[in-house]
Scaffold this motif. Structure first.
Motif, PDB file in Angstrom:
ATOM      1  N   LYS A   1       0.850  -0.862  -0.296  1.00  0.00           N
ATOM      2  CA  LYS A   1       0.097  -0.282   0.189  1.00  0.00           C
ATOM      3  C   LYS A   1       0.709   1.031  -0.101  1.00  0.00           C
ATOM      4  CE  LYS A   1      -4.018  -2.056   0.406  1.00  0.00           C
ATOM      5  NZ  LYS A   1      -4.745  -2.669  -1.062  1.00  0.00           N
ATOM      6  N   LYS A   2       0.202   2.368  -0.641  1.00  0.00           N
ATOM      7  CA  LYS A   2       1.254   2.981  -0.181  1.00  0.00           C
ATOM      8  C   LYS A   2       0.472   4.934  -0.034  1.00  0.00           C
ATOM      9  CE  LYS A   2       3.660   3.150  -4.784  1.00  0.00           C
ATOM     10  NZ  LYS A   2       3.290   1.857  -4.823  1.00  0.00           N
ATOM     11  N   TYR A   3       0.939   5.861   0.704  1.00  0.00           N
ATOM     12  CA  TYR A   3       0.628   6.830   2.550  1.00  0.00           C
ATOM     13  C   TYR A   3       0.653   7.487   2.035  1.00  0.00           C
ATOM     14  CZ  TYR A   3       0.332   2.085   4.163  1.00  0.00           C
ATOM     15  OH  TYR A   3       0.436   0.614   4.527  1.00  0.00           O
ATOM     16  N   LEU A   4       0.227   8.740   2.613  1.00  0.00           N
ATOM     17  CA  LEU A   4       0.015   9.895   2.993  1.00  0.00           C
ATOM     18  C   LEU A   4      -0.352  10.984   3.545  1.00  0.00           C
ATOM     19  CD1 LEU A   4       0.904  12.663   0.945  1.00  0.00           C
ATOM     20  CD2 LEU A   4      -1.741  12.807  -0.202  1.00  0.00           C
ATOM     21  N   PHE A   5       0.995  11.461   4.858  1.00  0.00           N
ATOM     22  CA  PHE A   5       0.606  11.668   5.667  1.00  0.00           C
ATOM     23  C   PHE A   5       0.662  11.167   6.602  1.00  0.00           C
ATOM     24  CE2 PHE A   5      -0.836  15.735   3.110  1.00  0.00           C
ATOM     25  CZ  PHE A   5       0.613  16.007   2.980  1.00  0.00           C
ATOM     26  N   GLY A   6       0.885  11.555   8.300  1.00  0.00           N
ATOM     27  CA  GLY A   6       0.896  10.054   9.055  1.00  0.00           C
ATOM     28  C   GLY A   6       2.133   9.813  10.190  1.00  0.00           C
ATOM     29  N   LYS A   7       2.503   8.657   9.977  1.00  0.00           N
ATOM     30  CA  LYS A   7       4.007   8.221  10.668  1.00  0.00           C
ATOM     31  C   LYS A   7       3.790   6.978  10.856  1.00  0.00           C
ATOM     32  CE  LYS A   7       6.554   8.992  14.650  1.00  0.00           C
ATOM     33  NZ  LYS A   7       6.139   9.088  16.356  1.00  0.00           N
ATOM     34  N   ALA A   8       5.528   6.921   9.945  1.00  0.00           N
ATOM     35  CA  ALA A   8       6.069   5.222   9.563  1.00  0.00           C
ATOM     36  C   ALA A   8       6.768   5.186  10.167  1.00  0.00           C
ATOM     37  CB  ALA A   8       6.193   5.465   8.327  1.00  0.00           C
ATOM     38  N   SER A   9       7.022   4.407  11.417  1.00  0.00           N
ATOM     39  CA  SER A   9       8.271   3.564  11.970  1.00  0.00           C
ATOM     40  C   SER A   9       8.840   2.095  11.801  1.00  0.00           C
ATOM     41  CB  SER A   9       7.940   3.658  13.564  1.00  0.00           C
ATOM     42  OG  SER A   9       7.104   5.132  14.442  1.00  0.00           O
ATOM     43  N   VAL A  10       9.914   1.880  12.232  1.00  0.00           N
ATOM     44  CA  VAL A  10      10.980   0.924  12.001  1.00  0.00           C
ATOM     45  C   VAL A  10      11.812   0.818  13.309  1.00  0.00           C
ATOM     46  CG1 VAL A  10      12.192   1.268  10.668  1.00  0.00           C
ATOM     47  CG2 VAL A  10      11.450  -0.868  11.099  1.00  0.00           C
ATOM     48  N   GLN A  11      11.746  -0.678  13.784  1.00  0.00           N
ATOM     49  CA  GLN A  11      13.056  -0.509  15.023  1.00  0.00           C
ATOM     50  C   GLN A  11      14.092  -0.995  13.507  1.00  0.00           C
ATOM     51  OE1 GLN A  11      12.243  -3.214  18.015  1.00  0.00           O
ATOM     52  NE2 GLN A  11      11.350  -0.791  18.874  1.00  0.00           N
ATOM     53  N   ILE A  12      15.660  -0.952  14.477  1.00  0.00           N
ATOM     54  CA  ILE A  12      16.391  -1.434  13.052  1.00  0.00           C
ATOM     55  C   ILE A  12      17.855  -1.330  13.763  1.00  0.00           C
ATOM     56  CG2 ILE A  12      17.763  -0.933  11.045  1.00  0.00           C
ATOM     57  CD1 ILE A  12      15.644   0.047  10.211  1.00  0.00           C
ATOM     58  N   LYS A  13      18.607  -3.427  13.800  1.00  0.00           N
ATOM     59  CA  LYS A  13      19.927  -3.170  14.177  1.00  0.00           C
ATOM     60  C   LYS A  13      20.355  -3.512  13.264  1.00  0.00           C
ATOM     61  CE  LYS A  13      21.007  -6.918  16.506  1.00  0.00           C
ATOM     62  NZ  LYS A  13      21.269  -8.081  17.367  1.00  0.00           N
ATOM     63  N   LEU A  14      21.658  -2.145  13.256  1.00  0.00           N
ATOM     64  CA  LEU A  14      22.505  -1.961  11.810  1.00  0.00           C
ATOM     65  C   LEU A  14      23.694  -3.670  12.149  1.00  0.00           C
ATOM     66  CD1 LEU A  14      22.955   1.350  11.700  1.00  0.00           C
ATOM     67  CD2 LEU A  14      21.594   0.191  10.702  1.00  0.00           C
TER      68      LEU A  14
END
Length: 287
Positions: free
Chosen positions: A66-79
């Motif tokens: 899906k695609k989105y417009l306005f809001g917030k997107a988060s993810v947790q990452i270990k590099l």
């Protein structure tokens, strides 16, 4: 939400709308909401995380369906741990086409013991070259940390563990393009950029350290879902219709502004708006 409020038709509709707009994605749902856009054999889906692998054959990447417009997107990452020179792990939002919009987190690998650099960038109507680079106040290879993109019609905020590290504000009166009408997909990737990522390309990717693995988990998207045939303004652009349009979110709170000032003073190592060598005339948003 109080039960009696849900008995009214408008509040029931609002409640359903909020449910539809909030996606907290577990990795068991990964295949339902995401798809590989290159080298699926380098993506390993576990119960509570997803591993992206780079080796001498290929990197890999995924994108939301899906695609989105306005809001917030988060993810947790270990590099990537150890010597990650030449590697780039990315979390970003992007639309399609040559005049695309894009919001980037790019994590530039480095020699063991040296700090990762976090490069952010903003593309609007196909124009980018708005890089900033920061160090971090922690080692991003030893544990998971949360990286977030918040955007509304007023500003885009890049956050690390909910601390703002960059704000890009709309300046439409100055003729500066701003991402406001192209829906963007959520994407993650790892790839080889040995020609520029580490010390300007002076330190190349050491393939004897491969495979390089970055781990993603706790995907969280709270945004307006937009189908290609839908009108962006009608679906996602009505002022005050959604939580991200609240007047309190038109800018940073005083506390968040202090946090941003602290980050800029201690961790900002490159800002395109200060690069008079690269730009004989600074971009208009910098003034």
């Amino acid at each position: 939400m109080a039960r009696w409020l849900l008995h009214s038709k408008p509040m029931r509709l609002l409640h359903c709308l909020l449910i539809l707009l909030v996606w907290s994605v577990s990795c068991t749902d990964f295949d339902d909401l995401f798809q590989s856009n290159w080298s699926p054999d380098h993506i390993l889906i576990q119960q509570d995380h997803v591993n992206l692998t780079l080796d001498s054959v290929s990197g890999c990447g995924f994108e939301s369906k899906k695609k989105y417009l306005f809001g917030k997107a988060s993810v947790q990452i270990k590099l990537v741990e150890g010597d990650s020179s030449g590697t780039v792990t990315a979390f970003y939002m992007a639309s399609e086409g040559p005049n695309h919009d894009e919001l980037d987190f790019e994590f530039l690998g480095n020699l063991s013991g040296q700090p990762y650099l976090v490069q952010t960038n903003v593309y609007a109507n196909g124009t980018g070259n708005r890089e900033q680079r920061h160090t971090l106040w922690f080692d991003p290879t030893t544990d998971f940390h949360t990286y977030s993109l918040f955007w509304n019609r007023h500003s885009i905020v890049f956050l690390v563990d909910n601390i703002p590290i960059r704000v890009f504000e709309t300046k439409g009166e100055s003729g500066v393009a701003y991402p406001r009408n192209q829906a963007m997909g959520f994407r993650g990737s790892i790839w080889n950029a040995g020609d520029w990522a580490t010390q300007g390309g002076r330190v190349k990717t050491n393939w004897s350290n491969a495979p390089f693995v970055a781990t993603f988990r706790s995907f969280d998207i709270k945004a307006c879902e937009l189908e290609p045939e839908e009108d962006a303004e009608a679906k996602c652009g009505m002022p005050r219709q959604f939580w991200w349009d609240k007047p309190s979110l038109r800018g940073l709170t005083r506390h968040k502004a202090h946090q941003l000032k602290w980050v800029r003073a201690r961790h900002l190592v490159y800002d395109y708006c200060k690069d008079s060598v690269r730009f004989t005339e600074l971009p208009r948003e910098c003034t």
